[in-house]
Design an enzyme around this catalytic site. Structure first.
Site, short mmCIF file in Angstrom:
data_model
loop_
_atom_site.label_atom_id
_atom_site.label_comp_id
_atom_site.label_asym_id
_atom_site.label_seq_id
_atom_site.Cartn_x
_atom_site.Cartn_y
_atom_site.Cartn_z
N GLN A 36 36.95 122.40 -14.56
CA GLN A 36 38.01 122.46 -15.56
C GLN A 36 38.38 123.92 -15.84
OE1 GLN A 36 36.46 120.46 -19.02
NE2 GLN A 36 34.59 121.67 -19.08
N HIS A 60 32.94 120.60 -14.71
CA HIS A 60 32.97 119.46 -15.62
C HIS A 60 31.85 118.50 -15.20
CE1 HIS A 60 35.51 116.08 -17.71
NE2 HIS A 60 34.25 116.05 -18.04
N ASN A 99 29.34 124.19 -21.98
CA ASN A 99 30.05 123.24 -22.84
C ASN A 99 31.15 124.05 -23.52
OD1 ASN A 99 31.00 121.49 -24.70
ND2 ASN A 99 29.03 121.00 -25.63
N VAL A 100 32.34 124.06 -22.91
CA VAL A 100 33.38 124.95 -23.40
C VAL A 100 33.86 124.57 -24.81
CG1 VAL A 100 34.21 125.52 -21.08
CG2 VAL A 100 35.29 123.69 -22.32
N PHE A 109 26.00 118.30 -23.20
CA PHE A 109 27.01 118.14 -22.16
C PHE A 109 26.32 117.84 -20.83
CE2 PHE A 109 30.34 120.62 -19.47
CZ PHE A 109 31.07 119.48 -19.22
N LYS A 112 24.79 114.36 -20.90
CA LYS A 112 25.80 113.30 -20.78
C LYS A 112 26.25 113.12 -19.35
CE LYS A 112 29.81 112.43 -23.24
NZ LYS A 112 30.88 112.95 -24.14
N GLN A 113 26.46 114.24 -18.66
CA GLN A 113 26.91 114.18 -17.27
C GLN A 113 25.84 113.55 -16.38
OE1 GLN A 113 29.99 114.99 -15.85
NE2 GLN A 113 30.63 114.98 -17.98
N LYS A 116 25.59 109.67 -17.32
CA LYS A 116 26.75 108.87 -16.92
C LYS A 116 26.97 108.90 -15.41
CE LYS A 116 31.64 108.22 -18.08
NZ LYS A 116 32.80 108.81 -18.77
N HIS A 117 26.81 110.07 -14.80
CA HIS A 117 27.19 110.22 -13.39
C HIS A 117 26.01 110.51 -12.45
CE1 HIS A 117 31.41 110.29 -14.61
NE2 HIS A 117 31.08 111.16 -15.54
#
Ligand SMILES: *[C@@H]1O[C@H](CO)[C@@H](O)[C@H](O)[C@H]1NC(C)=O
Ligand SMILES: *[C@@H]1O[C@H](CO)[C@@H](O)[C@H](O)[C@H]1NC(C)=O
Length: 229
Positions: A36, A60, A99-100, A109, A112-113, A116-117
């Site tokens: 990003q 991201h 974590n911008v 951050f 979470k990544q 989730k991924h």
């Protein structure tokens, strides 16, 4: 066919249906590495960034994705797997994967990544640390740094409007001529480049063309002209 044969067949058909309907283990076709552009990410976020953004593309996430249908999310991992990130990785992660939106909290951050991924990247992604090591390798060692890739083609973050073609050509030059995925957003009549994704195969080894899963006009698609970066 005797009664045993009948029972056998019914059982087989039933097992097959169960197999097809059961939530399979993580399945994905390719890896999408999404970066990003910090000022644009801040501009289009629902809450303002707490700290001023840097004029850089930073990570991201690395997302196991499918050519068709939904991408896997929140996959199960072995409960014995490590739940922490090696502290030795953090100095690099803070630079390439901040974590911008809230620099006081990079950890949530990253977590979470991963949840989730990253959990869906097996067997290419072995475990949590390997997920972060893989991103460090891609961004730093393999120079998949989008800011760097664009700068090599003299595309620098000066806020000028660019053609989509110039951006695509610049990136293709660094990805073995494979197509990136671009995300733009518009506010007050100005369209900005918000994210760039580079796609690689299942093993994260060779670049592939990013599939265009939502062809046509989407909220995030980039116009052919006047994309600001
Ligand atoms: C990514 O590329 C930009 C532009 O060349 C550079 O300023 C930045 O330091 C690079 N980041 C890393 C971690 O190499
Ligand atoms: C492609 O990359 C080569 C080598 O890095 C460079 O000389 C050339 O100018 C680049 N072309 C474009 C269009 O970015």
């Amino acid at each position: 066919m005797g009664i045993t044969g009948m029972i056998y067949m019914v059982t087989m058909v039933f097992s097959l249906i169960v197999l097809i309907l059961s939530p399979s283990a993580a399945k994905y076709d390719y890896l999408q590495f999404t970066q990003q552009y910090q000022p644009a990410a801040c501009k289009f976020h629902h809450t303002p960034c707490k700290d001023p953004p840097d004029k850089l593309f930073t990570v991201h996430g690395l997302w196991p994705s499918n050519f068709n249908g939904p991408d896997p999310e929140n996959c199960k991992v072995k409960p014995t797997a490590s739940q922490t990130i090696d502290t030795s990785l953090k100095p690099q992660l803070e630079i390439i994967w901040p974590n911008v939106f809230n620099r006081a909290d990079h950890e949530s951050f990253w977590q979470k990544q991963w949840d989730k991924h990253g959990t869906c990247g097996s067997p290419t992604i072995i475990d949590k640390n390997h997920y972060f090591e893989t991103v460090i390798r891609m961004y730093i060692t393999e120079k998949q740094n989008v800011s760097y890739i664009l700068s090599k083609a003299n595309i620098n973050p000066d806020g000028k409007g660019r053609t989509r073609k110039d951006i695509q050509i610049a990136i293709r030059n660094s990805t073995n001529d494979k197509e990136p995925k671009l995300k733009c957003q518009t506010k007050n009549g100005i369209t900005e480049l918000v994210e760039v994704s580079l796609c690689s195969n299942y093993f994260g080894k060779n670049f592939i063309n990013c599939p265009n899963k939502t062809p046509g006009k989407t909220r995030y698609s980039c116009p052919t002209n006047d994309i600001h970066y």
